[in-house]
Design a protein around this motif. Structure first.
Motif, PDB file in Angstrom:
ATOM      1  N   LEU A 109       4.507   4.917   4.933  1.00  0.00           N
ATOM      2  CA  LEU A 109       4.816   4.476   3.572  1.00  0.00           C
ATOM      3  C   LEU A 109       6.290   4.684   3.262  1.00  0.00           C
ATOM      4  CD1 LEU A 109       3.585   3.322   0.989  1.00  0.00           C
ATOM      5  CD2 LEU A 109       2.940   5.656   0.339  1.00  0.00           C
ATOM      6  N   THR A 114       0.189   7.786  -2.771  1.00  0.00           N
ATOM      7  CA  THR A 114       1.152   6.913  -3.444  1.00  0.00           C
ATOM      8  C   THR A 114       1.947   7.666  -4.499  1.00  0.00           C
ATOM      9  OG1 THR A 114      -0.558   6.100  -4.978  1.00  0.00           O
ATOM     10  CG2 THR A 114      -0.154   4.806  -2.987  1.00  0.00           C
ATOM     11  N   THR A 126       0.295  -1.403  -5.110  1.00  0.00           N
ATOM     12  CA  THR A 126      -0.942  -1.205  -4.374  1.00  0.00           C
ATOM     13  C   THR A 126      -2.047  -0.879  -5.358  1.00  0.00           C
ATOM     14  OG1 THR A 126      -1.920  -0.121  -2.436  1.00  0.00           O
ATOM     15  CG2 THR A 126      -0.643   1.277  -3.946  1.00  0.00           C
TER      16      THR A 126
END
Length: 196
Positions: free
Chosen positions: A140, A167, A156
Motif C-alpha cells: 500500500l 488503510t 477503497t
C-alpha cells in the motif's frame, strides 16, 4: 523486500494470486453474504478473484511481494473497464450468485467518488501465516508513494476491521457513511486519502 508491479502476469501467477485472494476472503462477511454456502464459496471464489486479477493486470494494477505471499489489486486514474464484458465474466464465474455481486457493484457505484482523479484499490491479501508482518502496508505504501508523486488521491472500501485499520494507518479517512448490503447484510466502509 520491495513490491513488484506485475503488468503481464503468467497464467500460473494469475492462478496463484486468485487462490491467495480466495483463501484470504473465504470467511469475509462480504463473500459470505454473496455466496452463503461454504463449500460452494470455496469452489467459486478462485474464479471470482481471477476476474479481478486479470482486470487489474490489464491496467498494470497488480502489486505483489517478490515471493507472491501478498497482493494488492487496483485500478489507476482514468481506468474504464468494459462493464458488459465484466458482467459476463462474473456471470460465468459465479452463476446464480452473480446477482448478489451486481447488487454490491450497484451500491458501490452509487457511492464511488467521481470528482478528483484517484487510484481505486479493490483487494489486498496476505498468505496465512504471514499476516501482521507489514506486507500489505508495504504494498500500500508503494502505491501511495506513486499516487502522491502524481498528485492524485486513493479510494477503497474496507470490508473488515483489519482492512479499515490498514488503510487508516496509511492515512485514509472515512468518506461518508457505510454502504450497507440488503437483508441485514455486511457493510463496506468507503475510505479516501488525499495526495500528499
Amino acid at each position: 523486500m520491495s513490491p513488484t508491479l506485475s503488468p503481464n502476469l503468467s497464467r500460473s501467477q494469475v492462478t496463484h494470486l486468485s487462490a491467495l485472494l480466495a483463501s484470504s476472503f473465504h470467511e469475509d462477511a462480504l463473500t459470505r453474504w454473496m455466496i452463503p454456502d461454504e463449500r460452494l464459496r470455496s469452489e467459486l471464489l478462485p474464479g471470482f478473484f481471477r476476474v479481478f486479477v486479470e482486470l487489474s493486470a490489464s491496467y498494470d494494477g497488480v502489486l505483489t511481494t517478490p515471493d507472491g505471499d501478498a497482493v494488492l489489486l487496483f485500478l489507476p486514474p482514468g481506468a474504464e473497464p468494459d462493464e458488459a464484458a465484466l458482467d459476463t465474466a462474473f456471470e460465468e464465474a459465479l452463476g446464480e450468485h452473480a446477482d448478489a455481486l451486481r447488487t454490491i457493484a450497484r451500491l458501490q457505484a452509487e457511492r464511488h467518488p467521481h470528482g478528483p482523479p484517484h487510484y481505486y484499490i479493490s483487494f489486498g491479501a496476505v498468505r496465512a501465516g504471514r499476516q501482521q508482518g507489514g506486507l500489505i502496508s508495504g504494498l500500500l505504501g508503494g502505491l501511495l508513494t506513486r499516487a502522491d508523486a502524481e498528485g492524485v488521491g486513493a479510494y477503497t472500501e474496507a470490508s473488515s476491521p483489519g482492512g479499515e485499520a490498514a488503510t487508516r494507518r496509511a492515512g485514509f479517512d472515512r468518506l461518508g457513511g457505510d454502504i450497507a448490503l440488503p437483508g441485514d447484510g455486511p457493510v463496506l466502509r468507503p475510505m479516501w486519502r488525499d495526495p500528499r
